[in-house]
Design a protein around this motif. Structure first.
Motif, PDB file in Angstrom:
ATOM      1  N   LEU A  74      29.948  36.887  49.060  1.00 20.52           N
ATOM      2  CA  LEU A  74      30.817  38.190  49.749  1.00 20.52           C
ATOM      3  C   LEU A  74      29.567  38.801  50.357  1.00 20.52           C
ATOM      4  O   LEU A  74      28.797  38.894  50.125  1.00 20.52           O
ATOM      5  CB  LEU A  74      30.833  38.867  48.708  1.00 20.52           C
ATOM      6  CG  LEU A  74      31.934  38.342  47.956  1.00 20.52           C
ATOM      7  CD1 LEU A  74      32.719  39.342  46.516  1.00 20.52           C
ATOM      8  CD2 LEU A  74      33.559  38.104  48.379  1.00 20.52           C
ATOM      9  N   ARG A  78      31.620  44.691  49.846  1.00 21.25           N
ATOM     10  CA  ARG A  78      32.826  44.096  49.210  1.00 21.25           C
ATOM     11  C   ARG A  78      32.978  43.873  48.181  1.00 21.25           C
ATOM     12  O   ARG A  78      31.666  43.952  47.222  1.00 21.25           O
ATOM     13  CB  ARG A  78      33.435  42.401  50.187  1.00 21.25           C
ATOM     14  CG  ARG A  78      33.989  41.717  50.168  1.00 21.25           C
ATOM     15  CD  ARG A  78      34.989  42.235  51.427  1.00 21.25           C
ATOM     16  NE  ARG A  78      36.143  41.482  51.435  1.00 21.25           N
ATOM     17  CZ  ARG A  78      36.362  40.708  51.990  1.00 21.25           C
ATOM     18  NH1 ARG A  78      34.931  39.587  52.360  1.00 21.25           N
ATOM     19  NH2 ARG A  78      37.104  39.999  51.943  1.00 21.25           N
ATOM     20  N   SER A  79      34.104  44.689  47.493  1.00 22.66           N
ATOM     21  CA  SER A  79      34.441  44.497  46.014  1.00 22.66           C
ATOM     22  C   SER A  79      35.515  43.074  46.003  1.00 22.66           C
ATOM     23  O   SER A  79      36.191  42.680  47.027  1.00 22.66           O
ATOM     24  CB  SER A  79      35.419  45.436  45.629  1.00 22.66           C
ATOM     25  OG  SER A  79      35.259  46.590  46.148  1.00 22.66           O
ATOM     26  N   ALA A  80      35.750  42.364  45.076  1.00 18.37           N
ATOM     27  CA  ALA A  80      36.349  41.108  44.543  1.00 18.37           C
ATOM     28  C   ALA A  80      36.139  40.965  43.006  1.00 18.37           C
ATOM     29  O   ALA A  80      36.166  41.995  42.427  1.00 18.37           O
ATOM     30  CB  ALA A  80      35.830  39.880  44.945  1.00 18.37           C
ATOM     31  N   GLU A 106      36.419  44.005  38.205  1.00 15.48           N
ATOM     32  CA  GLU A 106      36.226  43.907  39.428  1.00 15.48           C
ATOM     33  C   GLU A 106      34.724  44.058  40.197  1.00 15.48           C
ATOM     34  O   GLU A 106      33.860  44.860  38.900  1.00 15.48           O
ATOM     35  CB  GLU A 106      36.660  45.365  40.096  1.00 15.48           C
ATOM     36  CG  GLU A 106      36.384  45.281  41.777  1.00 15.48           C
ATOM     37  CD  GLU A 106      38.107  46.762  42.203  1.00 15.48           C
ATOM     38  OE1 GLU A 106      37.410  46.812  42.846  1.00 15.48           O
ATOM     39  OE2 GLU A 106      39.137  47.586  41.338  1.00 15.48           O
ATOM     40  N   VAL A 137      35.483  34.538  42.963  1.00 15.20           N
ATOM     41  CA  VAL A 137      36.001  35.559  42.852  1.00 15.20           C
ATOM     42  C   VAL A 137      37.429  35.671  44.169  1.00 15.20           C
ATOM     43  O   VAL A 137      37.233  34.766  44.711  1.00 15.20           O
ATOM     44  CB  VAL A 137      35.459  36.619  43.535  1.00 15.20           C
ATOM     45  CG1 VAL A 137      34.278  36.855  43.027  1.00 15.20           C
ATOM     46  CG2 VAL A 137      34.678  36.276  44.279  1.00 15.20           C
ATOM     47  N   SER A 139      39.719  38.173  46.425  1.00 16.13           N
ATOM     48  CA  SER A 139      40.165  40.307  47.258  1.00 16.13           C
ATOM     49  C   SER A 139      41.039  41.045  47.136  1.00 16.13           C
ATOM     50  O   SER A 139      41.462  40.227  46.518  1.00 16.13           O
ATOM     51  CB  SER A 139      39.705  39.236  48.837  1.00 16.13           C
ATOM     52  OG  SER A 139      38.502  38.739  49.024  1.00 16.13           O
TER      53      SER A 139
END
Length: 139
Positions: A74, A78-80, A106, A137, A139
């Motif tokens: 990532l 960025r979040s996942a 998260e 992970v 997205s």
């Protein structure tokens, strides 16, 4: 068939477990409890819902390496959501679980250099790149 607890990493044989005497479901129980930490997970062979969901996800999930990114892949900002923690056992897995890095959590990548810095549930963590490469992970 040996099972590894996703919470503490303890390896055990579910066939050797005795059903809990306080369990109201008894013989129809489709849960397996880790004898070390008590974490409950569905018995994938006995649970109709788990088999159905596994089949559905198997059909929906595209194959190939692009379908399974890791936390190390990532970019910053960025979040996942964590989907799986692979090949990490024992004390290290327990430590990650205590910090909230479990399937369903998260995470957001804050920085990649000089170390991988992530935020999980309001807590900032620095992760070893080898450990981050084993955390799958979505997205």
């Amino acid at each position: 068939m040996r099972t590894r607890c996703p919470m503490c990493g303890y390896v055990f044989d579910p066939a050797e477990l005795q059903c809990h005497t306080a369990c109201p479901i008894g013989a129809r129980c489709a849960l397996t409890c880790c004898p070390q930490c008590g974490y409950q997970m569905p018995d994938l062979e006995r649970s109709v819902g788990a088999r159905w969901l596994r089949g559905l996800l198997g059909r929906l999930r595209p194959s190939g390496p692009a379908s399974a990114p890791t936390l190390a892949d990532l970019p910053p900002g960025r979040s996942a959501v964590v989907t799986d923690v692979e090949e990490i056992q024992g004390e290290r897995l327990a430590r990650l679980a205590q910090m909230g890095l479990l399937p369903g959590a998260e995470v957001r990548v804050l920085r990649r250099r000089p170390a991988l810095i992530v935020e999980v549930d309001g807590m900032t963590l620095a992760l070893d790149p080898a450990v981050a490469a084993r955390i799958r992970v979505a997205s």
